[in-house]
Each structure stands twice: as C-alpha cells, then as structure tokens.
Design a protein around this motif. Structure first.
Motif, PDB file in Angstrom:
ATOM      1  N   SER A   8       0.663  -1.314  -0.006  1.00 55.26           N
ATOM      2  CA  SER A   8      -0.042   0.014  -0.244  1.00 55.26           C
ATOM      3  C   SER A   8       0.656   1.238  -0.059  1.00 55.26           C
ATOM      4  CB  SER A   8      -0.775   0.010   1.193  1.00 55.26           C
ATOM      5  OG  SER A   8      -0.211   0.098   2.237  1.00 55.26           O
ATOM      6  N   LYS A   9       2.066   1.143   0.459  1.00 53.80           N
ATOM      7  CA  LYS A   9       3.105   2.259   0.326  1.00 53.80           C
ATOM      8  C   LYS A   9       3.823   2.439  -0.947  1.00 53.80           C
ATOM      9  CE  LYS A   9       3.684   2.567   5.295  1.00 53.80           C
ATOM     10  NZ  LYS A   9       4.637   2.664   6.400  1.00 53.80           N
ATOM     11  N   GLY A  10       3.605   1.439  -1.696  1.00 55.03           N
ATOM     12  CA  GLY A  10       4.458   1.620  -3.077  1.00 55.03           C
ATOM     13  C   GLY A  10       5.626   0.907  -3.269  1.00 55.03           C
ATOM     14  N   GLN A  11       5.792  -0.247  -2.125  1.00 51.12           N
ATOM     15  CA  GLN A  11       7.061  -0.671  -1.968  1.00 51.12           C
ATOM     16  C   GLN A  11       6.963  -2.054  -2.647  1.00 51.12           C
ATOM     17  OE1 GLN A  11       7.101  -0.793   2.103  1.00 51.12           O
ATOM     18  NE2 GLN A  11       8.392   1.201   2.417  1.00 51.12           N
ATOM     19  N   VAL A  12       8.227  -2.587  -3.167  1.00 50.76           N
ATOM     20  CA  VAL A  12       8.167  -3.790  -3.858  1.00 50.76           C
ATOM     21  C   VAL A  12       9.569  -4.442  -3.406  1.00 50.76           C
ATOM     22  CG1 VAL A  12       9.148  -3.064  -5.987  1.00 50.76           C
ATOM     23  CG2 VAL A  12       7.977  -5.449  -5.783  1.00 50.76           C
ATOM     24  N   THR A  13       9.787  -5.918  -3.131  1.00 48.75           N
ATOM     25  CA  THR A  13      11.049  -6.318  -3.060  1.00 48.75           C
ATOM     26  C   THR A  13      11.834  -6.710  -4.089  1.00 48.75           C
ATOM     27  OG1 THR A  13      10.635  -7.252  -1.017  1.00 48.75           O
ATOM     28  CG2 THR A  13      12.217  -8.205  -1.758  1.00 48.75           C
ATOM     29  N   ILE A  14      13.174  -6.272  -4.497  1.00 43.27           N
ATOM     30  CA  ILE A  14      13.955  -6.583  -5.602  1.00 43.27           C
ATOM     31  C   ILE A  14      14.300  -8.159  -5.123  1.00 43.27           C
ATOM     32  CG2 ILE A  14      15.812  -6.393  -7.032  1.00 43.27           C
ATOM     33  CD1 ILE A  14      15.609  -3.449  -6.065  1.00 43.27           C
ATOM     34  N   PRO A  15      13.806  -9.018  -6.160  1.00 41.95           N
ATOM     35  CA  PRO A  15      14.215 -10.473  -5.990  1.00 41.95           C
ATOM     36  C   PRO A  15      15.754 -10.773  -5.901  1.00 41.95           C
ATOM     37  CG  PRO A  15      12.934 -10.425  -7.968  1.00 41.95           C
ATOM     38  CD  PRO A  15      13.331  -8.927  -7.431  1.00 41.95           C
ATOM     39  N   GLN A  16      16.153 -11.523  -5.164  1.00 43.45           N
ATOM     40  CA  GLN A  16      17.563 -12.022  -4.839  1.00 43.45           C
ATOM     41  C   GLN A  16      18.479 -12.179  -5.782  1.00 43.45           C
ATOM     42  OE1 GLN A  16      18.424 -14.755  -1.883  1.00 43.45           O
ATOM     43  NE2 GLN A  16      20.678 -14.567  -2.151  1.00 43.45           N
ATOM     44  N   ASN A  17      18.023 -12.734  -6.864  1.00 45.91           N
ATOM     45  CA  ASN A  17      18.864 -13.040  -8.054  1.00 45.91           C
ATOM     46  C   ASN A  17      19.084 -11.625  -8.896  1.00 45.91           C
ATOM     47  OD1 ASN A  17      16.190 -13.035  -8.959  1.00 45.91           O
ATOM     48  ND2 ASN A  17      16.655 -14.295 -10.821  1.00 45.91           N
ATOM     49  N   ILE A  18      18.159 -10.936  -8.977  1.00 45.14           N
ATOM     50  CA  ILE A  18      18.183  -9.577  -9.706  1.00 45.14           C
ATOM     51  C   ILE A  18      19.213  -8.774  -8.936  1.00 45.14           C
ATOM     52  CG2 ILE A  18      17.077  -7.733 -10.300  1.00 45.14           C
ATOM     53  CD1 ILE A  18      16.305 -10.103 -11.922  1.00 45.14           C
ATOM     54  N   ARG A  19      19.006  -8.532  -7.502  1.00 46.84           N
ATOM     55  CA  ARG A  19      20.008  -7.748  -6.656  1.00 46.84           C
ATOM     56  C   ARG A  19      21.517  -8.341  -6.865  1.00 46.84           C
ATOM     57  NH1 ARG A  19      16.429  -9.165  -2.627  1.00 46.84           N
ATOM     58  NH2 ARG A  19      17.898 -10.535  -1.501  1.00 46.84           N
ATOM     59  N   GLU A  20      21.459  -9.782  -7.009  1.00 40.19           N
ATOM     60  CA  GLU A  20      22.916 -10.145  -7.131  1.00 40.19           C
ATOM     61  C   GLU A  20      23.570  -9.785  -8.705  1.00 40.19           C
ATOM     62  OE1 GLU A  20      22.582 -14.314  -6.448  1.00 40.19           O
ATOM     63  OE2 GLU A  20      22.566 -13.930  -4.150  1.00 40.19           O
ATOM     64  N   LEU A  21      22.813 -10.120  -9.540  1.00 43.46           N
ATOM     65  CA  LEU A  21      23.188  -9.723 -11.065  1.00 43.46           C
ATOM     66  C   LEU A  21      23.459  -8.264 -11.098  1.00 43.46           C
ATOM     67  CD1 LEU A  21      20.516 -11.665 -13.003  1.00 43.46           C
ATOM     68  CD2 LEU A  21      23.100 -12.114 -12.985  1.00 43.46           C
ATOM     69  N   ALA A  22      22.724  -7.301 -10.274  1.00 42.41           N
ATOM     70  CA  ALA A  22      22.960  -6.000 -10.296  1.00 42.41           C
ATOM     71  C   ALA A  22      24.171  -5.489  -9.441  1.00 42.41           C
ATOM     72  CB  ALA A  22      21.701  -5.063 -10.114  1.00 42.41           C
ATOM     73  N   GLY A  23      24.291  -6.501  -8.587  1.00 40.96           N
ATOM     74  CA  GLY A  23      25.698  -6.148  -7.835  1.00 40.96           C
ATOM     75  C   GLY A  23      25.189  -5.069  -6.597  1.00 40.96           C
ATOM     76  N   LEU A  24      23.902  -5.285  -6.300  1.00 42.28           N
ATOM     77  CA  LEU A  24      23.297  -4.543  -5.197  1.00 42.28           C
ATOM     78  C   LEU A  24      23.459  -5.321  -3.803  1.00 42.28           C
ATOM     79  CD1 LEU A  24      19.793  -3.569  -6.842  1.00 42.28           C
ATOM     80  CD2 LEU A  24      21.829  -1.974  -6.509  1.00 42.28           C
ATOM     81  N   LYS A  25      23.769  -4.294  -2.936  1.00 42.11           N
ATOM     82  CA  LYS A  25      23.959  -4.880  -1.603  1.00 42.11           C
ATOM     83  C   LYS A  25      23.116  -4.081  -0.589  1.00 42.11           C
ATOM     84  CE  LYS A  25      28.906  -5.516  -2.428  1.00 42.11           C
ATOM     85  NZ  LYS A  25      29.119  -4.575  -3.624  1.00 42.11           N
ATOM     86  N   PRO A  26      23.002  -4.676   0.791  1.00 46.71           N
ATOM     87  CA  PRO A  26      22.099  -4.035   1.751  1.00 46.71           C
ATOM     88  C   PRO A  26      22.663  -2.610   1.842  1.00 46.71           C
ATOM     89  CG  PRO A  26      22.723  -6.431   2.458  1.00 46.71           C
ATOM     90  CD  PRO A  26      23.350  -5.974   1.083  1.00 46.71           C
ATOM     91  N   TYR A  27      21.912  -1.784   1.993  1.00 43.04           N
ATOM     92  CA  TYR A  27      22.092  -0.284   2.240  1.00 43.04           C
ATOM     93  C   TYR A  27      22.525   0.444   1.062  1.00 43.04           C
ATOM     94  CZ  TYR A  27      21.653  -1.883   6.948  1.00 43.04           C
ATOM     95  OH  TYR A  27      21.269  -2.703   8.025  1.00 43.04           O
ATOM     96  N   ASP A  28      22.547  -0.217  -0.020  1.00 45.17           N
ATOM     97  CA  ASP A  28      23.076   0.568  -1.319  1.00 45.17           C
ATOM     98  C   ASP A  28      21.824   1.376  -1.717  1.00 45.17           C
ATOM     99  OD1 ASP A  28      25.370  -0.564  -1.667  1.00 45.17           O
ATOM    100  OD2 ASP A  28      24.895  -1.983  -3.390  1.00 45.17           O
TER     101      ASP A  28
END
Length: 78
Positions: free
Chosen positions: A5-25
């Motif tokens: 309801s706040k417009g949030q979505v979780t980025i799937p882990q495999n996508i985060r890994e492929l993009a090189g995203l880490k916690p707090y990025d």
C-alpha cells in the motif's frame, strides 16, 4: 510481484546479485519508454565506508540505559 500500500516492492535476490546491489545501497528510479528502470546510485566512497557498512547493525547492548543515560555516556558526562 505485488506493490504494498506504500508503493514498496522487494527486488528479487537473483536480480540484486546480478546488479551487484548490497544491503543499504542506494538506487534511483527512471521512467523511460513506458518502463520503470532501477539503477544503483554511484557515489564517491571514502576508505572507511566499507568498514562502516560491515559493522552496520552489529551493535548490541546488554546494558539497559535510558536515552538520557546514553547521551550522558557518549558526551563524556558520566
């Protein structure tokens, strides 16, 4: 995937890994050609940034102090 309801979505882990995203990025959003694009924010880092990121969230306390007591302790008033 569903938006909250706040417009949030979780980025799937495999996508985060492929993009090189880490916690707090940080990420930014663009709307381009009727598509939403999520990009990592490239920012300048200092030598201590990685150390701070590793320690973030690791502090725990067995001491039961009030906020005022913590402030006194961190200000050297104790």
């Amino acid at each position: 995937m569903r938006l909250t309801s706040k417009g949030q979505v979780t980025i799937p882990q495999n996508i985060r890994e492929l993009a090189g995203l880490k916690p707090y990025d940080e990420v930014e959003f663009e709307y381009r050609n009727k598509q939403i694009v999520v990009k990592p924010v490239m920012r300048k880092t200092t030598p201590g940034d990685e150390a701070i990121a590793l320690l973030r969230g690791s502090a725990t306390s067995q001491v039961d102090l009030s906020a005022d007591e913590w402030l006194e302790m961190t200000r050297g008033e104790r």
